[in-house]
Design a protein around this motif. Structure first.
Motif, PDB file in Angstrom:
ATOM      1  N   GLY A 113      66.363  40.916  68.003  1.00 42.58           N
ATOM      2  CA  GLY A 113      65.138  41.704  67.981  1.00 42.58           C
ATOM      3  C   GLY A 113      63.954  40.870  67.546  1.00 42.58           C
ATOM      4  N   ALA A 114      64.173  40.042  66.527  1.00 39.22           N
ATOM      5  CA  ALA A 114      63.095  39.181  66.039  1.00 39.22           C
ATOM      6  C   ALA A 114      62.662  38.170  67.092  1.00 39.22           C
ATOM      7  CB  ALA A 114      63.530  38.465  64.769  1.00 39.22           C
ATOM      8  N   LEU A 115      63.602  37.709  67.909  1.00 40.78           N
ATOM      9  CA  LEU A 115      63.283  36.682  68.896  1.00 40.78           C
ATOM     10  C   LEU A 115      62.643  37.247  70.162  1.00 40.78           C
ATOM     11  CD1 LEU A 115      66.359  34.269  68.743  1.00 40.78           C
ATOM     12  CD2 LEU A 115      64.148  34.037  67.623  1.00 40.78           C
ATOM     13  N   PHE A 116      63.050  38.448  70.555  1.00 43.23           N
ATOM     14  CA  PHE A 116      62.646  38.944  71.871  1.00 43.23           C
ATOM     15  C   PHE A 116      61.662  40.109  71.851  1.00 43.23           C
ATOM     16  CE2 PHE A 116      66.870  36.994  72.632  1.00 43.23           C
ATOM     17  CZ  PHE A 116      66.449  35.984  73.488  1.00 43.23           C
ATOM     18  N   ALA A 134      55.950  46.582  70.237  1.00 43.88           N
ATOM     19  CA  ALA A 134      57.294  46.691  69.664  1.00 43.88           C
ATOM     20  C   ALA A 134      57.498  45.668  68.551  1.00 43.88           C
ATOM     21  CB  ALA A 134      58.347  46.494  70.755  1.00 43.88           C
ATOM     22  N   ARG A 135      56.951  44.487  68.736  1.00 45.07           N
ATOM     23  CA  ARG A 135      57.047  43.444  67.707  1.00 45.07           C
ATOM     24  C   ARG A 135      56.273  43.859  66.461  1.00 45.07           C
ATOM     25  NH1 ARG A 135      57.662  37.686  67.454  1.00 45.07           N
ATOM     26  NH2 ARG A 135      56.129  36.655  66.124  1.00 45.07           N
ATOM     27  N   ALA A 136      55.076  44.410  66.647  1.00 47.55           N
ATOM     28  CA  ALA A 136      54.261  44.831  65.505  1.00 47.55           C
ATOM     29  C   ALA A 136      54.929  45.962  64.738  1.00 47.55           C
ATOM     30  CB  ALA A 136      52.878  45.265  65.983  1.00 47.55           C
ATOM     31  N   ILE A 137      55.487  46.946  65.450  1.00 45.54           N
ATOM     32  CA  ILE A 137      56.153  48.075  64.793  1.00 45.54           C
ATOM     33  C   ILE A 137      57.423  47.611  64.092  1.00 45.54           C
ATOM     34  CG2 ILE A 137      57.331  50.268  65.188  1.00 45.54           C
ATOM     35  CD1 ILE A 137      55.377  50.768  67.491  1.00 45.54           C
ATOM     36  N   GLY A 138      58.201  46.782  64.783  1.00 44.28           N
ATOM     37  CA  GLY A 138      59.458  46.302  64.207  1.00 44.28           C
ATOM     38  C   GLY A 138      59.274  45.506  62.937  1.00 44.28           C
ATOM     39  N   SER A 139      58.110  44.865  62.782  1.00 39.67           N
ATOM     40  CA  SER A 139      57.881  44.050  61.587  1.00 39.67           C
ATOM     41  C   SER A 139      57.703  44.890  60.326  1.00 39.67           C
ATOM     42  CB  SER A 139      56.651  43.162  61.794  1.00 39.67           C
ATOM     43  OG  SER A 139      55.475  43.937  61.924  1.00 39.67           O
ATOM     44  N   ILE A 192      63.037  39.491  58.844  1.00 35.94           N
ATOM     45  CA  ILE A 192      62.941  38.319  59.718  1.00 35.94           C
ATOM     46  C   ILE A 192      61.636  38.330  60.499  1.00 35.94           C
ATOM     47  CG2 ILE A 192      63.957  37.106  61.679  1.00 35.94           C
ATOM     48  CD1 ILE A 192      66.658  38.110  60.880  1.00 35.94           C
ATOM     49  N   LEU A 193      61.279  39.493  61.024  1.00 34.07           N
ATOM     50  CA  LEU A 193      60.164  39.585  61.961  1.00 34.07           C
ATOM     51  C   LEU A 193      58.800  39.426  61.304  1.00 34.07           C
ATOM     52  CD1 LEU A 193      59.605  39.885  64.893  1.00 34.07           C
ATOM     53  CD2 LEU A 193      59.744  42.359  64.676  1.00 34.07           C
ATOM     54  N   MET A 194      58.594  40.017  60.129  1.00 28.97           N
ATOM     55  CA  MET A 194      57.278  39.910  59.492  1.00 28.97           C
ATOM     56  C   MET A 194      56.938  38.474  59.103  1.00 28.97           C
ATOM     57  SD  MET A 194      54.420  41.149  58.710  1.00 28.97           S
ATOM     58  CE  MET A 194      54.510  42.936  58.849  1.00 28.97           C
ATOM     59  N   PRO A 195      57.856  37.692  58.508  1.00 29.46           N
ATOM     60  CA  PRO A 195      57.507  36.292  58.224  1.00 29.46           C
ATOM     61  C   PRO A 195      57.151  35.510  59.485  1.00 29.46           C
ATOM     62  CG  PRO A 195      59.446  36.927  56.972  1.00 29.46           C
ATOM     63  CD  PRO A 195      59.166  38.056  57.905  1.00 29.46           C
ATOM     64  N   MET A 196      57.788  35.845  60.610  1.00 30.36           N
ATOM     65  CA  MET A 196      57.458  35.169  61.856  1.00 30.36           C
ATOM     66  C   MET A 196      56.033  35.510  62.290  1.00 30.36           C
ATOM     67  SD  MET A 196      61.065  35.638  63.915  1.00 30.36           S
ATOM     68  CE  MET A 196      60.488  34.788  65.377  1.00 30.36           C
ATOM     69  N   ARG A 197      55.638  36.766  62.118  1.00 35.06           N
ATOM     70  CA  ARG A 197      54.275  37.171  62.475  1.00 35.06           C
ATOM     71  C   ARG A 197      53.247  36.553  61.519  1.00 35.06           C
ATOM     72  NH1 ARG A 197      52.912  42.936  62.611  1.00 35.06           N
ATOM     73  NH2 ARG A 197      51.166  42.156  63.866  1.00 35.06           N
ATOM     74  N   LEU A 254      53.610  33.676  60.037  1.00 34.53           N
ATOM     75  CA  LEU A 254      53.568  32.280  60.441  1.00 34.53           C
ATOM     76  C   LEU A 254      52.677  32.089  61.665  1.00 34.53           C
ATOM     77  CD1 LEU A 254      54.832  29.488  59.791  1.00 34.53           C
ATOM     78  CD2 LEU A 254      56.615  30.042  61.439  1.00 34.53           C
ATOM     79  N   ALA A 255      52.742  33.040  62.584  1.00 33.43           N
ATOM     80  CA  ALA A 255      51.956  32.945  63.812  1.00 33.43           C
ATOM     81  C   ALA A 255      50.501  33.361  63.608  1.00 33.43           C
ATOM     82  CB  ALA A 255      52.581  33.805  64.905  1.00 33.43           C
ATOM     83  N   GLY A 256      50.161  33.863  62.413  1.00 35.21           N
ATOM     84  CA  GLY A 256      48.794  34.277  62.139  1.00 35.21           C
ATOM     85  C   GLY A 256      48.403  35.553  62.847  1.00 35.21           C
ATOM     86  N   GLU A 257      49.365  36.461  63.040  1.00 36.87           N
ATOM     87  CA  GLU A 257      49.116  37.693  63.781  1.00 36.87           C
ATOM     88  C   GLU A 257      48.770  38.880  62.888  1.00 36.87           C
ATOM     89  OE1 GLU A 257      52.567  36.590  67.118  1.00 36.87           O
ATOM     90  OE2 GLU A 257      52.681  38.453  65.970  1.00 36.87           O
TER      91      GLU A 257
END
Length: 421
Positions: free
Chosen positions: A341-344, A349-354, A362-367, A369-372
């Motif tokens: 889920g974090a990768l795809f 969906a990515r914003a909600i999942g974080s 997993i997903l929020m630290p990735m966001r 990192l990406a400055g989103e």
């Protein structure tokens, strides 16, 4: 008469209590020792792991691998590759000379050294025997770069660029114009609104690394925790432990001990990675990434605690070591869901999942990192994750206590919840 008897009895009780001053102190000491039992359990979990040669070797090997990968990356980025290119005639030799002159301007990591051979057969043998890296020859349709295996991409880029520039200049001269006039309006410049392409590539790679590290650490330490629980249950050691300390203290000690180990190992890996990265071309981004890495460690800590509770429950539900595979299957599926889920996940969906635990770990630290995200988003997601972890601890503690002393076979969550203590 009754009053006199009560007074006498009270006095005798007071006298007995005074005569045995250690009675209350011993009870208080016993309760204090019981309350601190989790610390002893946690200390034992940490010491057992730190004296495990397999754990120490795997940790050292991983650290060495991280250091080696970054060292190779730094070496390759700072290394200039020299290519020997041979020719068999003066026209090709003049082209190779131009390539050698232009190579540093096109790619400062590429150097070209010109050479000559008597004829085509000799040039082919030189390439085949690896005495030369390539043979450049003129053909009816243009130029051919002959190599033994797949041509190096950097060399191909430099050769193609110089050949194209030379051909355009010659054609422009024949047409009575200039190469600048021919190329006017053909330049395409890439512009990225957020950050730059190099940093974006680094962020993507680090996001993947964060996800895989979280997944591997949760699986490795989680299975260790579940195995420890079921081994104590199967050997009946847990019955003796339960007679000495409350089971919730045992659970707390195991979770805290494994969390300390997992977090310490993760911090070590991240620290080595940052130090190694500072010696590569990506070193200029290290300072800017430190805040994002701090968020990753915070989410890892809380997320691991939540998952550790589930692994402890998986061990308590099992009656034999062989049962762990089935009792832990839901956790493994959850981990796979979190990872993929974090990768795809993308877009909305990515914003909600974080924000949804435990995927957010997993997903929020990735966001981040990406400055989103804005500053409040990771803070809110972390609070939600903490609330989720607290709720999971309370539920897991009840199931753990009720399932741990049941030895009649593998239990379901429903049966463990309904079992009387």
């Amino acid at each position: 008469m009754s009053t006199h008897t009560n007074e006498t009895t009270g006095a005798e009780a007071t006298t007995r209590h005074t005569a045995d001053p250690g009675h209350g102190t011993e009870a208080q000491q016993s309760r204090a020792a019981t309350r601190g039992a989790w610390l002893q359990v946690a200390r034992r979990e940490v010491l057992v792991k730190l004296t495990d040669k397999g754990f120490l070797i795997s940790t050292v090997v991983t650290v060495l691998l991280i250091g080696a990968v970054l060292a190779i990356q730094g070496f390759m980025q700072n290394r200039t590759s020299t290519f020997d290119v041979v020719t068999t005639d003066s026209t090709a030799a003049a082209m190779v000379d131009r390539i050698a002159d232009r190579a540093p301007d096109i790619d400062d990591k590429v150097a070209v050294k010109a050479g000559t051979e008597a004829d085509a057969a000799a040039a082919r043998v030189a390439v085949q025997d690896e005495k030369a890296d390539a043979w450049l020859q003129r053909t009816d349709s243009g130029w051919t770069l002959v190599t033994k295996d797949t041509a190096d991409s950097d060399l191909s880029t430099v050769v193609s660029t110089v050949v194209r520039e030379t051909a355009l200049a010659d054609n422009a001269s024949k047409a009575g114009t200039t190469m600048a006039a021919l190329q006017a309006g053909t330049t395409v410049t890439a512009q990225q609104l957020d950050g730059n392409a190099e940093r974006s590539g680094l962020v993507t790679a680090l996001g993947f690394i964060f996800a895989i590290l979280f997944y591997l650490a949760s699986i490795m330490f989680g299975m260790t925790l579940a195995s420890s629980v079921v081994e104590e249950k199967q050997s009946r050691i847990v019955e003796m432990i339960a007679a000495a300390i409350p089971l919730r203290q045992l659970l707390a000690g195991k979770i805290i001990g494994n969390t300390v180990l997992a977090f310490g190992q993760m911090a070590l890996y991240v620290g080595v990675g940052l130090v190694g990265m500072s010696f590569t071309d990506y070193g200029k981004y290290v300072a800017g990434l430190s805040g994002s890495i701090g968020w990753f460690l915070a989410f890892f800590l809380v997320g691991f605690v939540a998952l550790a509770c589930l692994w402890a429950v998986a061990g308590a539900l099992a009656s034999r070591t062989e049962d762990i595979q089935s009792t832990s299957m839901p956790i493994t599926m959850l981990m796979m869901l979190m990872y993929f889920g974090a990768l795809f996940l993308d877009g909305t969906a990515r914003a909600i999942g974080s924000f949804i635990p435990p995927v957010s770990s997993i997903l929020m630290p990735m966001r981040v990192l990406a400055g989103e995200v804005s500053w409040w988003e990771p803070a809110l997601a972390l609070l939600l994750l903490v609330a989720f972890a607290v709720g999971l601890i309370l539920v897991s503690e009840r199931i753990y206590r009720r399932a741990l002393l049941q030895t009649g076979g593998k239990l379901s969550v429903k049966d463990a919840w309904r079992t009387q203590e």
